[in-house]
Design an enzyme around this catalytic site. Structure first.
Site, PDB file in Angstrom:
ATOM      1  N   CYS A   1       0.767  -1.195   0.052  1.00  0.00           N
ATOM      2  CA  CYS A   1      -0.262   0.034  -0.057  1.00  0.00           C
ATOM      3  C   CYS A   1       0.726   1.281  -0.287  1.00  0.00           C
ATOM      4  CB  CYS A   1      -0.801   0.050   1.190  1.00  0.00           C
ATOM      5  SG  CYS A   1      -1.904   1.621   1.222  1.00  0.00           S
ATOM      6  N   ILE A   2       0.894   2.006  -1.166  1.00  0.00           N
ATOM      7  CA  ILE A   2       1.625   3.175  -0.982  1.00  0.00           C
ATOM      8  C   ILE A   2       1.384   4.095   0.017  1.00  0.00           C
ATOM      9  CG2 ILE A   2      -0.124   4.378  -2.552  1.00  0.00           C
ATOM     10  CD1 ILE A   2       2.621   5.413  -4.472  1.00  0.00           C
TER      11      ILE A   2
END
Length: 130
Positions: free
Chosen positions: A77-78
């Site tokens: 997840c960025i």
């Protein structure tokens, strides 16, 4: 059966190791893993600059080897990654940081990747995130 595995626990937490054992057993049992999604503190597993103590099991290295050996789709997840200083080369350049810290075999992307994979799989299995 097609699985998506979501991890929420940091690399030092027991559920992160249980997730790896589950993934290994799933593939050994003839199942498929459509995507691994590392979220919240689990992004630490993809941190290439993390060093384990010599007397401890190197879980991040075990995950990297597993992902590479089975050519799995491993998404980090960025938003959670950036919040914790985990950057690929593009994000490091974008934010003027000296180096990328994302291990090879992982890609940064959004939470939509988890949603998309869960819609296509038979089961979403989550580990951690008490």
């Amino acid at each position: 059966m097609q699985f998506v595995i979501a991890l929420f626990a940091a690399s030092h937490q027991p559920s992160a190791r249980r997730a790896l054992r589950f993934a290994e057993a799933a593939l050994a049992g003839g199942h498929q893993i459509n995507r691994l999604f590392f979220y919240q503190d689990a992004v630490s597993i993809a941190n290439n600059s993390q060093v384990q103590a010599q007397d401890e099991f190197d879980l991040p290295a075990a995950w990297r080897e597993f992902i590479e050996r089975h050519q799995l789709d491993a998404v980090v997840c960025i938003a959670a990654a950036l919040r914790r200083g985990l950057l690929d080369s593009q994000e490091a350049q974008r934010y003027g940081r000296p180096a990328a810290t994302l291990a090879s075999g992982y890609c940064l992307s959004g939470l939509g990747q988890l949603h998309e994979a869960a819609q296509q799989a038979d089961r979403l299995v989550c580990f951690g995130g008490d």
